[in-house]
Design an enzyme around this catalytic site. Sequence first.
Site, PDB file in Angstrom:
ATOM      1  N   GLY A 164       0.836  -1.200   0.000  1.00  0.00           N
ATOM      2  CA  GLY A 164       0.000   0.000   0.000  1.00  0.00           C
ATOM      3  C   GLY A 164       0.868   1.247   0.000  1.00  0.00           C
ATOM      4  O   GLY A 164       2.014   1.219  -0.467  1.00  0.00           O
ATOM      5  N   VAL A 168       0.692   4.681   5.531  1.00  0.00           N
ATOM      6  CA  VAL A 168       0.204   3.568   6.362  1.00  0.00           C
ATOM      7  C   VAL A 168       1.352   2.597   6.670  1.00  0.00           C
ATOM      8  O   VAL A 168       1.387   1.991   7.751  1.00  0.00           O
ATOM      9  CB  VAL A 168      -0.994   2.853   5.664  1.00  0.00           C
ATOM     10  CG1 VAL A 168      -1.394   1.605   6.417  1.00  0.00           C
ATOM     11  CG2 VAL A 168      -2.186   3.811   5.563  1.00  0.00           C
ATOM     12  N   GLU A 186       5.703  -3.248   0.670  1.00  0.00           N
ATOM     13  CA  GLU A 186       5.638  -3.132  -0.796  1.00  0.00           C
ATOM     14  C   GLU A 186       4.894  -1.838  -1.105  1.00  0.00           C
ATOM     15  O   GLU A 186       3.669  -1.790  -1.005  1.00  0.00           O
ATOM     16  CB  GLU A 186       4.920  -4.346  -1.388  1.00  0.00           C
ATOM     17  CG  GLU A 186       5.598  -5.685  -1.086  1.00  0.00           C
ATOM     18  CD  GLU A 186       6.888  -5.891  -1.868  1.00  0.00           C
ATOM     19  OE1 GLU A 186       7.119  -5.143  -2.844  1.00  0.00           O
ATOM     20  OE2 GLU A 186       7.659  -6.791  -1.505  1.00  0.00           O
ATOM     21  N   CYS A 220       1.367   0.054  -9.255  1.00  0.00           N
ATOM     22  CA  CYS A 220       2.431   0.655  -8.437  1.00  0.00           C
ATOM     23  C   CYS A 220       3.716   0.873  -9.230  1.00  0.00           C
ATOM     24  O   CYS A 220       4.438   1.836  -9.021  1.00  0.00           O
ATOM     25  CB  CYS A 220       2.709  -0.244  -7.242  1.00  0.00           C
ATOM     26  SG  CYS A 220       3.091  -1.940  -7.724  1.00  0.00           S
TER      27      CYS A 220
HETATM   28  P1  NAD Z   1      -5.415   0.801   0.523  1.00  0.00           P
HETATM   29  O1  NAD Z   1      -6.225   1.995   0.841  1.00  0.00           O
HETATM   30  O2  NAD Z   1      -6.106  -0.444  -0.010  1.00  0.00           O
HETATM   31  O3  NAD Z   1      -4.614   0.393   1.828  1.00  0.00           O
HETATM   32  C1  NAD Z   1      -3.801  -0.754   1.827  1.00  0.00           C
HETATM   33  C2  NAD Z   1      -4.176  -1.609   3.028  1.00  0.00           C
HETATM   34  O4  NAD Z   1      -3.858  -0.896   4.212  1.00  0.00           O
HETATM   35  C3  NAD Z   1      -5.669  -1.948   3.103  1.00  0.00           C
HETATM   36  O5  NAD Z   1      -5.825  -3.318   3.407  1.00  0.00           O
HETATM   37  C4  NAD Z   1      -6.179  -1.048   4.195  1.00  0.00           C
HETATM   38  O6  NAD Z   1      -7.293  -1.581   4.899  1.00  0.00           O
HETATM   39  C5  NAD Z   1      -4.971  -0.945   5.105  1.00  0.00           C
HETATM   40  N1  NAD Z   1      -4.973   0.262   5.918  1.00  0.00           N
HETATM   41  C6  NAD Z   1      -5.453   1.480   5.593  1.00  0.00           C
HETATM   42  N2  NAD Z   1      -5.280   2.349   6.623  1.00  0.00           N
HETATM   43  C7  NAD Z   1      -4.661   1.646   7.602  1.00  0.00           C
HETATM   44  C8  NAD Z   1      -4.206   1.979   8.908  1.00  0.00           C
HETATM   45  N3  NAD Z   1      -4.341   3.203   9.409  1.00  0.00           N
HETATM   46  N4  NAD Z   1      -3.620   1.007   9.636  1.00  0.00           N
HETATM   47  C9  NAD Z   1      -3.460  -0.236   9.132  1.00  0.00           C
HETATM   48  N5  NAD Z   1      -3.855  -0.599   7.889  1.00  0.00           N
HETATM   49  C10 NAD Z   1      -4.467   0.321   7.155  1.00  0.00           C
HETATM   50  O7  NAD Z   1      -4.268   1.102  -0.490  1.00  0.00           O
HETATM   51  P2  NAD Z   1      -3.587   2.454  -0.907  1.00  0.00           P
HETATM   52  O8  NAD Z   1      -2.775   2.979   0.211  1.00  0.00           O
HETATM   53  O9  NAD Z   1      -4.541   3.300  -1.638  1.00  0.00           O
HETATM   54  O10 NAD Z   1      -2.602   1.793  -1.986  1.00  0.00           O
HETATM   55  C11 NAD Z   1      -2.044   2.530  -2.994  1.00  0.00           C
HETATM   56  C12 NAD Z   1      -0.547   2.529  -2.812  1.00  0.00           C
HETATM   57  O11 NAD Z   1      -0.091   1.194  -2.810  1.00  0.00           O
HETATM   58  C13 NAD Z   1       0.179   3.240  -3.921  1.00  0.00           C
HETATM   59  O12 NAD Z   1       1.201   4.014  -3.354  1.00  0.00           O
HETATM   60  C14 NAD Z   1       0.793   2.100  -4.712  1.00  0.00           C
HETATM   61  O13 NAD Z   1       1.969   2.442  -5.396  1.00  0.00           O
HETATM   62  C15 NAD Z   1       1.052   1.096  -3.637  1.00  0.00           C
HETATM   63  N6  NAD Z   1       1.125  -0.258  -4.178  1.00  0.00           N
HETATM   64  C16 NAD Z   1       2.293  -0.909  -4.088  1.00  0.00           C
HETATM   65  C17 NAD Z   1       2.400  -2.183  -4.623  1.00  0.00           C
HETATM   66  C18 NAD Z   1       3.687  -2.955  -4.547  1.00  0.00           C
HETATM   67  O14 NAD Z   1       3.616  -4.168  -4.753  1.00  0.00           O
HETATM   68  N7  NAD Z   1       4.818  -2.335  -4.286  1.00  0.00           N
HETATM   69  C19 NAD Z   1       1.304  -2.776  -5.233  1.00  0.00           C
HETATM   70  C20 NAD Z   1       0.125  -2.073  -5.289  1.00  0.00           C
HETATM   71  C21 NAD Z   1       0.023  -0.807  -4.758  1.00  0.00           C
END
Ligand code: NAD
Length: 442
Positions: A164, A168, A186, A220
Amino acid sequence: MEEAAVKQVWRMLDENESRFHDALYADIRKPKVETQSYEIIGIKNEIIHTLEHLDEWAKPSAVDVFEEFKVNQPRVYKQPKGAVLIIGTWNYPLDLTLDLLISAISAGNTAVIKASENTPVTGKLLAELIPRYLDSESYRVVNGDKDQATELLKYHWAHILYTGGAKVARIVMAAASKHLTPVTLELGGKTPTIVTEKANIAIAAKRIAWVKVWNLGQTCMSTDYVLVHESVREQFVTELIKYIKTFAENSGVDGMSRLINNMHFHRISDMLAATKGKVAFGGHQDEAKLFVEPTIILDPALDDSTLESEIFGPLLPLITYKTLPEARDLITRIDPTPLGLYVMTEDNEQAEYFFTHIRSGGAAINDPMAQLAVPSVPFGGFGESGMGSYRGKAGFETFSHLKSAVTTFTDPASEQANEWRYALGDREEKFQLLKNLEIPLS
Ligand code: NAD
């Protein structure tokens, strides 16, 4: 046992293919070909590779040491870490949970998947199917938002793998520190794509247009912005517009993924409204459909809205450069540790220049995201784009405790060799003995 469970994941994907297509369409309007390729086939390839190599990964491996220490048979055992937590995100809701589950299972762990609240239909389907295919004492899916994630993070996990955003990730890491739990993060970042004067311009433009249409740029490791050499800029922009137009027309708005939710629609829309760059193509928006057209933005300044943070959507800023060091300097100023790095060139030395000077998570020549398409290549970021990696052997090792072991002997000759360390007899004589045992620098 692990092999049987990994095969069950394959069966789950195979026997429920159309349900997965429907779920991802419902959640993000992902076209079938995108779900089939980068989600289902990608995971299946990972499973096949894992099954082919698991015996070899799991057995104790020898360690290369000096001749003098070979007698101790140094080796490394791979042990399961225990119960691991996989926190997934929404842009690849199957790949970013099941690929990791395969690594966790193959290393002998139990696992809980926390699916993203932004893809609830897929999350619900996983929660229904996983207990039907896998032992629910060992593998569980938890659906919910940050409240559920926060609750889960209070437990003592053997490993946490989070995918994510970086904000976070810091919360996850802080929670993990309470139990000294190792983490793999990641994350994302601003992934550059450099189009040099030695690129095949038509193919470079076609492939860059593809990653902005594919999942509507919500990948990502996709191209975040482009650096194009001044001598090929005009030709490149013409080709880019041609391909984005063709792809968009052929797909239609309903044939492309949508932005995941209102918050992300407004984030992208605000970014576009605030740019001081010139919109060379695109800009159309449809809030009801959560859609923003793939949009090319020329010559934004370094403090532009499109260069300040990760786009993670269909906007494509384009900067012109004159020399390789200038391009390198721009990348370092925008994001020194991006997740990906792509160089479009027919001259591998130009690519090597960037590969050796930029500390990106991964990299590819002539194709954005190609490192993900090749099965089992370790995947992970560095610095702000993450830490640790998975897929193939790297995934197995991420979820394994690597335990070093040696064998020693109690026969008289072995004990004699150890005499120097005991506080017995003439200490000076022992010191000299020890000095004589030192291995010289060659
Ligand atoms: P998201 O909102 O789905 O959050 C990711 C996870 O974190 C979810 O399961 C969510 O419930 C949890 N979460 C949210 N707030 C939280 C908190 N306060 N405490 C604990 N857990 C919490 O995803 P997002 O942040 O919108 O994801 C987008 C980002 O992810 C982009 O920066 C993207 O580049 C990155 N990403 C990275 C990869 C990789 O493999 N490197 C893949 C996909 C996306």
